[in-house]
Design a protein around this motif. Structure first.
Motif, mmCIF file in Angstrom:
data_model
loop_
_atom_site.group_PDB
_atom_site.id
_atom_site.type_symbol
_atom_site.label_atom_id
_atom_site.label_comp_id
_atom_site.label_asym_id
_atom_site.label_seq_id
_atom_site.Cartn_x
_atom_site.Cartn_y
_atom_site.Cartn_z
ATOM 1 N N TRP A 35 0.826 -1.202 0.000
ATOM 2 C CA TRP A 35 0.000 0.000 0.000
ATOM 3 C C TRP A 35 0.866 1.260 0.000
ATOM 4 C CZ3 TRP A 35 -3.453 -2.200 4.462
ATOM 5 C CH2 TRP A 35 -4.315 -3.151 3.911
ATOM 6 N N ARG A 63 -11.167 7.790 2.826
ATOM 7 C CA ARG A 63 -11.966 6.631 3.189
ATOM 8 C C ARG A 63 -11.287 5.336 2.776
ATOM 9 N NH1 ARG A 63 -15.807 5.302 6.934
ATOM 10 N NH2 ARG A 63 -15.817 3.058 6.635
ATOM 11 N N ASP A 64 -10.642 5.329 1.607
ATOM 12 C CA ASP A 64 -9.907 4.132 1.175
ATOM 13 C C ASP A 64 -8.779 3.803 2.155
ATOM 14 O OD1 ASP A 64 -11.542 3.932 -1.016
ATOM 15 O OD2 ASP A 64 -10.162 4.957 -2.375
ATOM 16 N N SER A 65 -8.111 4.834 2.657
ATOM 17 C CA SER A 65 -7.048 4.615 3.631
ATOM 18 C C SER A 65 -7.595 4.020 4.921
ATOM 19 C CB SER A 65 -6.330 5.940 3.927
ATOM 20 O OG SER A 65 -5.356 5.783 4.927
ATOM 21 N N ASP A 83 -10.293 2.144 5.158
ATOM 22 C CA ASP A 83 -10.652 0.752 4.877
ATOM 23 C C ASP A 83 -9.415 -0.145 4.890
ATOM 24 O OD1 ASP A 83 -13.309 1.437 4.645
ATOM 25 O OD2 ASP A 83 -13.227 1.689 2.466
ATOM 26 N N ARG A 84 -8.296 0.380 4.394
ATOM 27 C CA ARG A 84 -7.068 -0.407 4.432
ATOM 28 C C ARG A 84 -6.579 -0.596 5.867
ATOM 29 N NH1 ARG A 84 -3.365 1.706 -0.685
ATOM 30 N NH2 ARG A 84 -4.667 0.765 -2.327
#
Length: 303
Positions: free
Chosen positions: A75, A102-104, A106-107
């Motif tokens: 990532w 938001r993607d961060s 979720d990761r």
């Protein structure tokens, strides 16, 4: 030098290099050395012949942590490649800022889930160890309760300021990792040998899990405030620019890295030693909990 001992030395060296790289703000190098440390530690566990009782549970825990480290490294490399110009304007806010944010999150949730599963494996290894009946095992239970009380008081503000279902729906993997690690810490005192590597490692793992929870909750709360601004508030986005070299050494990041890696390493080595050191009074390995409890709890286990 035997191969298992060489892998243990390589694991310690990798952990030290990872913490040093984090201190120098070399994020990619820190993740790489951390992955090397966990892989060497995994090899040490698999080649150890004296801990059949807990080998596979501990190996699964270390393996899951190594998978999480590899995911974070991947990532980070993708993040470096995808860096570009930020799009300005109200219509582009969701795409350029809130979307990647938001993607961060979720990761981070996925990584926290991997850590939680790894901690569950460590806890299973702790439960597989024979009970030694030592009075000082109560000390780890008290320490775990104090740590749980501190964690509860520290995280209360997150429950008060934000909607509880949305918050728990995001942070539950990190919360699970924290609670399970503290439970394993509470039980470790009755199952650890005199070196006490296992309780120390689980204490550090509990601190690392609590810190991961705080990071995830902080990231989500910041995203939630930006995604749900108050009607009377005026929100203006900007970019902070450093003007000095005061923060060139990332002491906090190095400390967090060292605590997490040291916790995994000490827990692993402590569990293996506690398993291989479980012998009866004649020196033969014990295959059950029978015979481990005695009057003072220490006579059956010479240092």
């Amino acid at each position: 030098m035997r191969l298992p001992f060489g892998l243990l030395v390589a694991s310690v060296a990798g952990g030290l290099l990872s913490a040093t790289a984090a201190l120098l703000a070399m994020r990619a190098a820190s993740l790489q050395f951390g992955l090397v440390m966990l892989l060497a530690l995994l090899g040490y566990v698999l080649l150890d012949r004296g801990a059949r009782r807990v080998r596979w549970a501990v190996a699964a825990g270390v393996g899951l942590l190594a998978v999480v480290a590899a995911m974070r490294l991947l990532w980070h490399q993708e993040q470096v490649v995808d860096v570009g110009w930020v799009t300005y304007g109200p219509a582009a806010t969701e795409t350029s800022i809130l979307g990647p944010w938001r993607d961060s999150i979720d990761r981070q949730r996925l990584a926290a889930l991997g850590v939680a599963l790894g901690v569950v494996c460590f806890a299973a290894g702790v439960l597989a160890l024979p009970s030694r009946g030592r009075r000082r095992g109560a000390a780890t239970a008290v320490l775990a309760l104090l740590l749980l009380a501190w964690f509860g008081l520290d995280s209360t503000r997150e429950f008060v300021d934000y909607p509880l279902p949305d918050l728990l729906g995001t942070v539950w993997p990190a919360l699970l990792a924290t609670l399970v690690s503290m439970l394993a810490l509470a039980l470790s005192g009755w199952r650890a040998d005199r070196r006490w590597l296992l309780p120390v490692g689980l204490f550090l793992l509990s601190l690392a899990a609590a810190n991961a929870y705080a990071d995830l909750a902080g990231a989500w709360s910041g995203w939630w405030e930006m995604d749900h601004p108050h009607q009377t508030a005026f929100l203006q986005m900007g970019m902070a620019v450093g003007t000095s070299w005061e923060d060139s050494l990332q002491v906090s990041s190095a400390a967090e890295t060292a605590i997490a890696l040291a916790g995994a390493g000490l827990t692993t080595v402590g569990a293996l030693h506690s398993s291989s050191g479980a012998t009866d009074r004649t020196g033969f390995p014990l295959t059950s909990d029978e015979g481990l409890d005695d009057a003072d709890g220490d006579d059956a286990f010479p240092a």
